[in-house]
Scaffold this motif. Structure first.
Motif, PDB file in Angstrom:
ATOM      1  N   VAL A 140     -28.075 -67.581 -99.513  1.00 25.99           N
ATOM      2  CA  VAL A 140     -27.238 -66.382 -99.614  1.00 25.99           C
ATOM      3  C   VAL A 140     -25.801 -66.857 -99.795  1.00 25.99           C
ATOM      4  CG1 VAL A 140     -26.417 -64.297 -98.458  1.00 25.99           C
ATOM      5  CG2 VAL A 140     -28.788 -65.062 -98.125  1.00 25.99           C
ATOM      6  N   VAL A 141     -25.140 -66.351-100.828  1.00 28.84           N
ATOM      7  CA  VAL A 141     -23.754 -66.754-101.098  1.00 28.84           C
ATOM      8  C   VAL A 141     -22.896 -65.505-101.256  1.00 28.84           C
ATOM      9  CG1 VAL A 141     -22.208 -68.106-102.553  1.00 28.84           C
ATOM     10  CG2 VAL A 141     -24.609 -68.793-102.317  1.00 28.84           C
ATOM     11  N   GLY A 142     -21.769 -65.475-100.553  1.00 28.49           N
ATOM     12  CA  GLY A 142     -20.842 -64.348-100.643  1.00 28.49           C
ATOM     13  C   GLY A 142     -19.467 -64.789-101.079  1.00 28.49           C
ATOM     14  N   LEU A 143     -18.665 -63.830-101.483  1.00 26.20           N
ATOM     15  CA  LEU A 143     -17.301 -64.086-101.955  1.00 26.20           C
ATOM     16  C   LEU A 143     -16.286 -63.575-100.954  1.00 26.20           C
ATOM     17  CD1 LEU A 143     -17.766 -63.197-105.691  1.00 26.20           C
ATOM     18  CD2 LEU A 143     -16.602 -65.264-104.897  1.00 26.20           C
ATOM     19  N   THR A 144     -15.303 -64.416-100.632  1.00 29.53           N
ATOM     20  CA  THR A 144     -14.253 -64.006 -99.719  1.00 29.53           C
ATOM     21  C   THR A 144     -12.892 -64.371-100.283  1.00 29.53           C
ATOM     22  OG1 THR A 144     -13.528 -64.045 -97.396  1.00 29.53           O
ATOM     23  CG2 THR A 144     -14.254 -66.145 -98.357  1.00 29.53           C
ATOM     24  N   PHE A 145     -11.847 -63.918 -99.599  1.00 27.14           N
ATOM     25  CA  PHE A 145     -10.475 -64.302 -99.920  1.00 27.14           C
ATOM     26  C   PHE A 145      -9.854 -64.743 -98.603  1.00 27.14           C
ATOM     27  CE2 PHE A 145      -5.943 -63.607-100.851  1.00 27.14           C
ATOM     28  CZ  PHE A 145      -5.844 -64.260-102.070  1.00 27.14           C
ATOM     29  N   ASP A 146      -9.595 -66.021 -98.497  1.00 25.06           N
ATOM     30  CA  ASP A 146      -9.206 -66.725 -97.271  1.00 25.06           C
ATOM     31  C   ASP A 146      -8.601 -65.821 -96.186  1.00 25.06           C
ATOM     32  OD1 ASP A 146      -8.477 -68.613 -95.392  1.00 25.06           O
ATOM     33  OD2 ASP A 146      -7.846 -70.062 -96.897  1.00 25.06           O
ATOM     34  N   ALA A 147      -9.392 -65.553 -95.152  1.00 27.45           N
ATOM     35  CA  ALA A 147      -9.004 -64.579 -94.128  1.00 27.45           C
ATOM     36  C   ALA A 147      -8.240 -65.186 -92.962  1.00 27.45           C
ATOM     37  CB  ALA A 147     -10.250 -63.862 -93.604  1.00 27.45           C
ATOM     38  N   GLN A 148      -7.856 -66.462 -93.073  1.00 25.36           N
ATOM     39  CA  GLN A 148      -7.092 -67.045 -91.964  1.00 25.36           C
ATOM     40  C   GLN A 148      -5.613 -66.666 -92.026  1.00 25.36           C
ATOM     41  OE1 GLN A 148      -6.671 -71.384 -92.097  1.00 25.36           O
ATOM     42  NE2 GLN A 148      -7.332 -71.347 -94.249  1.00 25.36           N
ATOM     43  N   TYR A 149      -5.211 -66.003 -93.113  1.00 23.61           N
ATOM     44  CA  TYR A 149      -3.813 -65.610 -93.273  1.00 23.61           C
ATOM     45  C   TYR A 149      -3.682 -64.098 -93.394  1.00 23.61           C
ATOM     46  CZ  TYR A 149      -3.386 -70.536 -94.519  1.00 23.61           C
ATOM     47  OH  TYR A 149      -3.448 -71.903 -94.514  1.00 23.61           O
ATOM     48  N   ALA A 150      -2.484 -63.593 -93.075  1.00 25.24           N
ATOM     49  CA  ALA A 150      -2.149 -62.195 -93.339  1.00 25.24           C
ATOM     50  C   ALA A 150      -1.449 -62.145 -94.696  1.00 25.24           C
ATOM     51  CB  ALA A 150      -1.231 -61.643 -92.252  1.00 25.24           C
ATOM     52  N   TRP A 151      -2.177 -61.720 -95.711  1.00 29.90           N
ATOM     53  CA  TRP A 151      -1.640 -61.710 -97.075  1.00 29.90           C
ATOM     54  C   TRP A 151      -0.830 -60.452 -97.343  1.00 29.90           C
ATOM     55  CZ3 TRP A 151      -2.104 -66.145 -99.578  1.00 29.90           C
ATOM     56  CH2 TRP A 151      -3.178 -66.992 -99.277  1.00 29.90           C
ATOM     57  N   PRO A 152       0.135 -60.517 -98.260  1.00 31.95           N
ATOM     58  CA  PRO A 152       0.845 -59.295 -98.661  1.00 31.95           C
ATOM     59  C   PRO A 152      -0.136 -58.279 -99.227  1.00 31.95           C
ATOM     60  CG  PRO A 152       1.945 -61.251 -99.536  1.00 31.95           C
ATOM     61  CD  PRO A 152       0.630 -61.712 -98.974  1.00 31.95           C
ATOM     62  N   VAL A 153       0.024 -57.040 -98.880  1.00 34.05           N
ATOM     63  CA  VAL A 153      -0.666 -55.847 -99.390  1.00 34.05           C
ATOM     64  C   VAL A 153      -2.171 -55.793 -99.101  1.00 34.05           C
ATOM     65  CG1 VAL A 153       1.031 -55.677-101.272  1.00 34.05           C
ATOM     66  CG2 VAL A 153      -1.225 -56.614-101.781  1.00 34.05           C
ATOM     67  N   TYR A 154      -2.781 -56.876 -98.611  1.00 35.42           N
ATOM     68  CA  TYR A 154      -4.238 -56.890 -98.416  1.00 35.42           C
ATOM     69  C   TYR A 154      -4.643 -56.079 -97.187  1.00 35.42           C
ATOM     70  CZ  TYR A 154      -8.638 -59.120 -99.869  1.00 35.42           C
ATOM     71  OH  TYR A 154      -9.883 -59.379-100.377  1.00 35.42           O
ATOM     72  N   ASP A 155      -3.841 -56.123 -96.148  1.00 33.51           N
ATOM     73  CA  ASP A 155      -3.970 -55.253 -94.981  1.00 33.51           C
ATOM     74  C   ASP A 155      -5.388 -55.198 -94.413  1.00 33.51           C
ATOM     75  OD1 ASP A 155      -1.256 -54.834 -95.195  1.00 33.51           O
ATOM     76  OD2 ASP A 155      -1.460 -53.035 -96.416  1.00 33.51           O
ATOM     77  N   TRP A 156      -6.004 -53.997 -94.341  1.00 32.63           N
ATOM     78  CA  TRP A 156      -7.290 -53.879 -93.655  1.00 32.63           C
ATOM     79  C   TRP A 156      -8.437 -54.524 -94.438  1.00 32.63           C
ATOM     80  CZ3 TRP A 156      -7.961 -53.063 -88.741  1.00 32.63           C
ATOM     81  CH2 TRP A 156      -6.931 -52.446 -88.020  1.00 32.63           C
ATOM     82  N   MET A 157      -8.253 -54.746 -95.738  1.00 29.38           N
ATOM     83  CA  MET A 157      -9.268 -55.521 -96.453  1.00 29.38           C
ATOM     84  C   MET A 157      -9.253 -56.965 -95.963  1.00 29.38           C
ATOM     85  SD  MET A 157     -11.774 -55.734 -98.524  1.00 29.38           S
ATOM     86  CE  MET A 157     -11.982 -54.680 -99.948  1.00 29.38           C
ATOM     87  N   GLY A 158      -8.082 -57.470 -95.613  1.00 30.94           N
ATOM     88  CA  GLY A 158      -8.003 -58.800 -95.023  1.00 30.94           C
ATOM     89  C   GLY A 158      -8.744 -58.868 -93.701  1.00 30.94           C
ATOM     90  N   VAL A 159      -8.619 -57.822 -92.896  1.00 26.81           N
ATOM     91  CA  VAL A 159      -9.361 -57.764 -91.633  1.00 26.81           C
ATOM     92  C   VAL A 159     -10.859 -57.717 -91.916  1.00 26.81           C
ATOM     93  CG1 VAL A 159      -9.769 -56.403 -89.543  1.00 26.81           C
ATOM     94  CG2 VAL A 159      -7.447 -56.624 -90.457  1.00 26.81           C
ATOM     95  N   ALA A 160     -11.243 -56.943 -92.925  1.00 26.13           N
ATOM     96  CA  ALA A 160     -12.661 -56.866 -93.292  1.00 26.13           C
ATOM     97  C   ALA A 160     -13.178 -58.223 -93.738  1.00 26.13           C
ATOM     98  CB  ALA A 160     -12.864 -55.827 -94.396  1.00 26.13           C
ATOM     99  N   LYS A 161     -12.368 -58.980 -94.476  1.00 23.37           N
ATOM    100  CA  LYS A 161     -12.791 -60.311 -94.910  1.00 23.37           C
ATOM    101  C   LYS A 161     -12.932 -61.261 -93.718  1.00 23.37           C
ATOM    102  CE  LYS A 161     -13.334 -59.895 -99.350  1.00 23.37           C
ATOM    103  NZ  LYS A 161     -14.697 -60.005 -99.933  1.00 23.37           N
ATOM    104  N   ALA A 162     -12.091 -61.116 -92.718  1.00 21.22           N
ATOM    105  CA  ALA A 162     -12.240 -61.930 -91.508  1.00 21.22           C
ATOM    106  C   ALA A 162     -13.575 -61.617 -90.834  1.00 21.22           C
ATOM    107  CB  ALA A 162     -11.082 -61.681 -90.546  1.00 21.22           C
ATOM    108  N   ALA A 163     -13.926 -60.340 -90.773  1.00 24.24           N
ATOM    109  CA  ALA A 163     -15.217 -59.947 -90.213  1.00 24.24           C
ATOM    110  C   ALA A 163     -16.363 -60.453 -91.088  1.00 24.24           C
ATOM    111  CB  ALA A 163     -15.283 -58.424 -90.084  1.00 24.24           C
TER     112      ALA A 163
END
Length: 255
Positions: A140-163
């Motif tokens: 199983v392979v999924g796609l993420t966007f590095d969730a160890q940082y708080a990115w500009p404008v990503y907001d709650w999608m960043g939190v979702a990626k951390a989850a």
């Protein structure tokens, strides 16, 4: 001989030719795999049309990852086209614009809950729904966007990626005894349809090519797709719970 000769792969998230998932599906076929796609709702016909642009036209099954009926029926629907699955690609994500683009403090729970269900919990939902078709050696392979940082404008999608990233680790723990690997690819910013829906996305991609030791092309989904195909193959049999960065090296650089 292809890297995925004889393998049967389910790829979610194919919407446009610019989608990472489309490039994954194309490369998987070129490497010998039989591919099944999923889509839902108004996007279904669009995915069916795009599927005809692959080297081999691929069947498309109905799947809304928030619909219990679709999840329950998924194994049977996929089973109409293949007798098992060697790999599953999770390329699904959504958050209402009300919880992105600088709206972190203003985000309301119903919209945040939507982002978390579609973009994080769905990894577990998809893995459980396809588990009856997977066996030892499946991936199983999924796609993420590095969730160890708080990115500009990503907001709650960043939190979702951390989850999402945490979910992958727990799935790797619980599916490992069945011989099923679970890994993620953390891609740099790419100008996909999903990215264009993020208000202020240019703030996230701004300066990325200059900061990447290897450089970075925001229009080239190929490197990310190749990494996903490698993780679907038999060449990484003891790798699970991993996040492979495909971002030109930005993740390891200081400011």
């Amino acid at each position: 001989m292809g890297l995925l000769d004889g393998k049967k792969i389910l790829v979610t998230g194919v919407l446009m030719e610019s989608s990472i998932a489309f490039t994954v599906a194309r490369l998987a076929q070129e490497q010998g795999a039989q591919v099944v796609l999923s889509s839902f709702g108004r996007q279904l016909r669009l995915t069916q049309a795009i599927a005809r642009r692959l080297p081999e036209p691929a069947p498309v099954v109905q799947l809304d990852v928030t619909d219990a009926g679709d999840l329950e029926a998924l194994a049977d629907r996929v089973g109409e086209h293949v007798d098992h699955l060697d790999g599953v690609v999770h390329s699904i994500g959504f958050a209402p614009q009300t919880v992105m683009g600088g709206n972190f403090l203003a985000g309301q729970w119903p919209d945040v809950a939507t982002a978390l269900e579609v973009s994080a919990y769905s990894l577990k939902s998809l893995a459980v729904a396809t588990r009856p078709l997977m066996g030892r050696g499946s991936s199983v392979v999924g796609l993420t966007f590095d969730a160890q940082y708080a990115w500009p404008v990503y907001d709650w999608m960043g939190v979702a990626k951390a989850a999402f990233e945490s979910t992958a680790r727990y799935l790797a723990r619980d599916l490992g005894p069945d011989g099923i690997r679970v890994n993620l690819v953390s891609a740099g910013p790419l100008r996909t349809t999903a990215a264009k829906s993020i208000p202020g996305f240019e703030e996230m991609e701004g300066g990325w090519p200059a900061r990447a030791p290897l450089g970075w092309d925001v229009s080239d989904t190929g490197p990310t797709a190749r990494t996903i195909v490698a993780l679907l193959s038999d060449w990484l049999p003891a790798t699970t719970a991993e996040i492979v960065h495909v971002d030109g090296g930005v993740h390891a650089m200081g400011l």
